[in-house]
Design a protein around this motif. Structure first.
Motif, mmCIF file in Angstrom:
data_model
loop_
_atom_site.group_PDB
_atom_site.id
_atom_site.type_symbol
_atom_site.label_atom_id
_atom_site.label_comp_id
_atom_site.label_asym_id
_atom_site.label_seq_id
_atom_site.Cartn_x
_atom_site.Cartn_y
_atom_site.Cartn_z
ATOM 1 N N SER A 151 -2.922 11.652 -7.913
ATOM 2 C CA SER A 151 -2.361 10.934 -9.045
ATOM 3 C C SER A 151 -3.446 10.812 -10.092
ATOM 4 N N LEU B 95 3.740 2.250 0.782
ATOM 5 C CA LEU B 95 4.920 2.287 -0.090
ATOM 6 C C LEU B 95 5.114 0.956 -0.817
ATOM 7 N N TRP C 204 2.720 0.777 -3.731
ATOM 8 C CA TRP C 204 3.114 1.631 -4.847
ATOM 9 C C TRP C 204 4.356 1.104 -5.559
ATOM 10 N N ARG C 205 5.294 0.504 -4.818
ATOM 11 C CA ARG C 205 6.455 -0.107 -5.488
ATOM 12 C C ARG C 205 5.998 -1.227 -6.423
ATOM 13 N N ASP D 212 4.199 0.572 -9.398
ATOM 14 C CA ASP D 212 5.051 1.444 -10.204
ATOM 15 C C ASP D 212 6.518 1.124 -9.903
ATOM 16 N N GLY E 200 9.180 3.782 -10.101
ATOM 17 C CA GLY E 200 9.055 4.954 -9.242
ATOM 18 C C GLY E 200 10.096 4.943 -8.138
ATOM 19 N N TRP F 146 9.715 5.135 -4.524
ATOM 20 C CA TRP F 146 8.783 5.129 -3.409
ATOM 21 C C TRP F 146 9.441 5.027 -2.047
ATOM 22 N N CYS G 264 11.390 8.473 5.347
ATOM 23 C CA CYS G 264 11.173 7.753 4.091
ATOM 24 C C CYS G 264 12.415 7.957 3.239
ATOM 25 N N TRP H 223 3.186 15.674 1.470
ATOM 26 C CA TRP H 223 2.869 14.947 0.242
ATOM 27 C C TRP H 223 1.461 15.376 -0.167
#
Length: 110
Positions: A7, A45, A48-49, A52, A55, A57, A69, A99
């Motif tokens: 990223s 996750l 990141w949620r 972002d 997003g 996630w 996921c 990923w």
């Protein structure tokens, strides 16, 4: 071992790391192949949620010997990761190949 989603360099912070138990020696298209528990992946996750919220996630669940996921409100299929051993205390580990994973020094080498 902390690994990160490839990223922007400013996102390579401990708060957004996946706490992997270890990384396989073999690479996938040049990227890392971390092994992690469903709990560690879920925490990744969650982070990141929060970072972002727009997003996609998803959420981590175990289905048999697979970590799934799933993303609510998305037409994308769920990502599935196979079981790949266990921790010393018997907690299942999953191979998160597929990923784009890097270490923090990935950016230091640029």
């Amino acid at each position: 071992m902390d690994v990160y989603i490839e990223s922007a360099p400013e996102n390579i912070t401990p708060e957004l790391a996946l706490r992997a138990e270890r990384v396989l020696d073999e690479r996938w298209n040049g990227w890392l192949r971390p092994l992690a528990t469903v709990k560690a992946f879920g925490q990744f996750l969650d982070a990141w949620r929060a970072n972002d919220p727009n997003g996609i996630w998803g959420y981590a669940t175990e289905v048999g010997d697979t970590l799934v996921c799933t993303v609510i409100d998305s037409d994308e299929p769920a990502d599935e990761f196979p079981r790949a051993g266990e921790t010393a205390d018997g907690t299942p580990l999953y191979d998160l190949t597929g990923w784009v994973w890097v270490t923090a020094d990935h950016y230091d080498a640029r």
